[in-house]
Design an enzyme around this catalytic site. Structure first.
Site, PDB file in Angstrom:
ATOM      1  N   GLU A   1      21.204  56.383  30.893  1.00 37.68           N
ATOM      2  CA  GLU A   1      21.400  55.431  29.784  1.00 37.68           C
ATOM      3  C   GLU A   1      20.644  54.159  30.104  1.00 37.68           C
ATOM      4  OE1 GLU A   1      25.414  54.361  28.645  1.00 37.68           O
ATOM      5  OE2 GLU A   1      26.038  56.458  28.627  1.00 37.68           O
TER       6      GLU A   1
ATOM      7  N   GLU B   1      30.499  57.439  33.795  1.00 37.26           N
ATOM      8  CA  GLU B   1      30.924  56.106  34.242  1.00 37.26           C
ATOM      9  C   GLU B   1      32.408  56.004  34.578  1.00 37.26           C
ATOM     10  OE1 GLU B   1      29.680  53.141  31.424  1.00 37.26           O
ATOM     11  OE2 GLU B   1      27.561  53.539  31.759  1.00 37.26           O
TER      12      GLU B   1
HETATM   13  C1  FCB Z   1      27.883  52.504  28.575  1.00 37.62           C
HETATM   14  C2  FCB Z   1      28.615  53.660  27.946  1.00 37.62           C
HETATM   15  C3  FCB Z   1      28.119  54.032  26.573  1.00 37.62           C
HETATM   16  C4  FCB Z   1      27.786  52.803  25.762  1.00 37.62           C
HETATM   17  C5  FCB Z   1      26.818  51.946  26.503  1.00 37.62           C
HETATM   18  C6  FCB Z   1      26.313  50.763  25.730  1.00 37.62           C
HETATM   19  O1  FCB Z   1      28.712  51.826  29.459  1.00 37.62           O
HETATM   20  O2  FCB Z   1      28.505  54.795  28.762  1.00 37.62           O
HETATM   21  O3  FCB Z   1      29.058  54.858  25.955  1.00 37.62           O
HETATM   22  O4  FCB Z   1      28.949  52.126  25.472  1.00 37.62           O
HETATM   23  O5  FCB Z   1      27.427  51.509  27.696  1.00 37.62           O
END
Ligand code: FCB
Length: 487
Positions: free
Chosen positions: A392, A205
């Protein structure tokens, strides 16, 4: 993790007054053969679909400083009064560095096919470059070996925000040289572990750590730089990715799969009208997030943002874009929600507010918008033509241990189920999605929010470090076991 102001800067289009229709009710998928759709619904996910879960180093391991490693920008940032909501830090976190065996045993019980984790750069190189810290290297040797023994495929993220403080002191990402520092680090890691590891992700990210860490001051290193400097940082970070991929391929001791992880907030068309579909698509590539996608996958900065940022875009050698656009093997996206979008009067995307009282998670910036996992994979696959992995997805909820010792988190189960159903629908309608990583395996240190947000399938009692699987752990285990048929 984005704050709401951050999310606004990352994506295109202001919110307007009219409430959105309940997402998903008004935007059916472009048609796909009915038989195929039914088959996917009944039989679960495609055969080789990867079932995973993820974590990151600073959020779970405990600081490398405890093991005579180096300091990261997060160690420093957490010491600033007021920087972290509950005044905490990742100094001990889940003490995964010492308890990884127990954690791998839990992963095995969960039936994970793959585990995504990141490497703490300062644990290997306390000064960021040069001197190696062998105990750090040995730690990941043990972790990888334990995973392989448990038949869990390691997916390694090289950088998930814990930047070496020593490099920050040398100017960090503002320096063009930072791209070489990262490439050297990538080379060393891949040379060491690629006899056993095939899956590599360069950066986690970038849009989030750049915006929150270097512009809004809400994440480490807490800088508030003006936009032109931010765009310079973007360029160096992209260059680091490109040079990193080159280093990975050069050092790899077996065929590897390489990706780059973006935080994405896809547009969900408010209706099936062509104009709304086009607006939702355009929204999905807007803002800073879009600025950091096209260079990687197409070798060009996007026209729309080029026009918008104008003279603020740093002068750069066109050869850089060639370096940045290294061929990748997959498209990795972290997605927690999306926005319902319609075409404004001028055709530009307009994000609509969700209806009042719309389902939201404990984390105030995240609403439940499962259709993000339907439209996102479609848009990104359509444009970049790479197999998609959701690296994620998950939610924070208010979990505690009940008197009977159980941790019931029905909302997390419902959340994951809805998102996975949408993902399955995307696959049935032709999106090439190959895997899903729940965030997160463990409750952990949620950056500026500290320990207030619990994202785990496994509950952590931070005082005792006791691990307790939540009800969602059992649900995910059954889902994995049925390969998604029980969704
Ligand atoms: C993302 C991050 C991760 C965690 C999640 C909830 O933005 O990559 O580390 O904080 O959100």
């Amino acid at each position: 993790m984005l704050g709401s102001a951050g999310a606004g800067l990352l994506v295109a289009g202001p919110a307007v007054g009219a409430p959105a229709p309940a997402p998903g009710t008004s935007a059916p998928a472009p048609t796909a053969p009915a038989a195929r759709r039914t088959a996917a619904r009944d039989t679960g996910m495609p055969e080789r679909f990867v079932w995973g879960a993820g974590t990151s180093s600073y959020q779970i391991e405990g600081s490398p400083l405890r093991d005579s490693g180096g300091e990261s920008v997060w160690d420093v940032f957490c010491r600033q009064p007021g920087a972290i909501l509950d005044g905490s830090s990742g100094e001990l976190a889940c003490d995964h560095h010492r308890r990884h065996r127990e954690d791998v045993a839990l992963m095995k019980r969960l039936g994970l096919g793959a585990y995504r984790f990141s490497i703490a750069w300062p644990r290997l190189f306390p000064d960021g470059t040069g001197r190696r810290h062998e105990p750090g290297f040995a730690f990941y040797d043990r972790l990888i070996d334990d995973l392989l023994e448990a038949k869990i495929t390691p997916w390694i993220t090289l950088f998930h925000w814990d930047y070496p403080q020593a490099l920050q002191a040398r100017g960090g990402w503002m320096q063009r040289e930072s791209a070489d520092w990262f490439a050297d680090y990538a080379q060393a890691v891949v040379a060491r572990y690629s006899d056993r590891v095939r899956h590599w992700l360069t950066l986690n990210e970038p849009e989030v750590f750049i915006l929150l860490g270097h512009h809004l001051g809400r994440h480490a290193p807490g800088e508030k730089r003006p936009w032109p400097e931010l765009l310079r940082i973007c360029h160096h970070v992209l260059l680091a990715h490109g040079k990193g991929v080159q280093a990975i391929r050069a050092a790899a001791r077996q065929p590897v799969e390489v990706g780059y992880v973006a935080a994405l907030h896809p547009g969900i068309p408010a209706t099936t009208a062509e104009a709304d579909l086009a607006a939702a698509r355009r929204f999905s590539f807007g803002g800073l997030a879009g600025w950091l996608l096209d260079p990687v996958y197409t070798g060009r900065y996007p026209e729309e943002q080029l026009a918008e940022y104008g003279a603020q875009v740093p002068k750069h050698d066109p050869a850089d874009l060639k370096t940045i656009a290294q061929p990748l093997d997959l498209f990795a996206m972290n997605t927690y929600q999306g926005a319902v979008v319609r075409a404004g009067p001028d055709g530009r995307p307009q994000a609509l507010p969700l209806p009042q009282g719309h389902a939201r998670t404990a984390f105030r910036i995240f609403d439940m918008v499962p259709q993000a996992l339907y439209w996102g994979p479609r848009w990104y696959h359509e444009r970049y033509k790479l197999p998609v992995y959701i690296t994620e997805n998950g939610m924070s909820s208010i979990d505690w241990v009940s008197l009977d010792g159980r941790i019931d988190d029905p909302q997390r189960i419902d959340f994951l189920r809805r998102y996975l159903q949408e993902l399955r629908r995307a696959i049935a309608d032709g999106a090439d999605v190959r895997g899903y990583f729940a965030w997160s395996l463990l409750d952990n240190f949620e950056w500026a929010e500290g320990y207030r947000e619990r994202f785990g399938l496994i509950f952590i009692d931070y005082a005792t470090q006791k691990r307790t699987p939540k009800a969602s752990f059992d649900w995910y285990r059954d889902t994995i076991r049925s390969h998604g048929a029980t969704l």
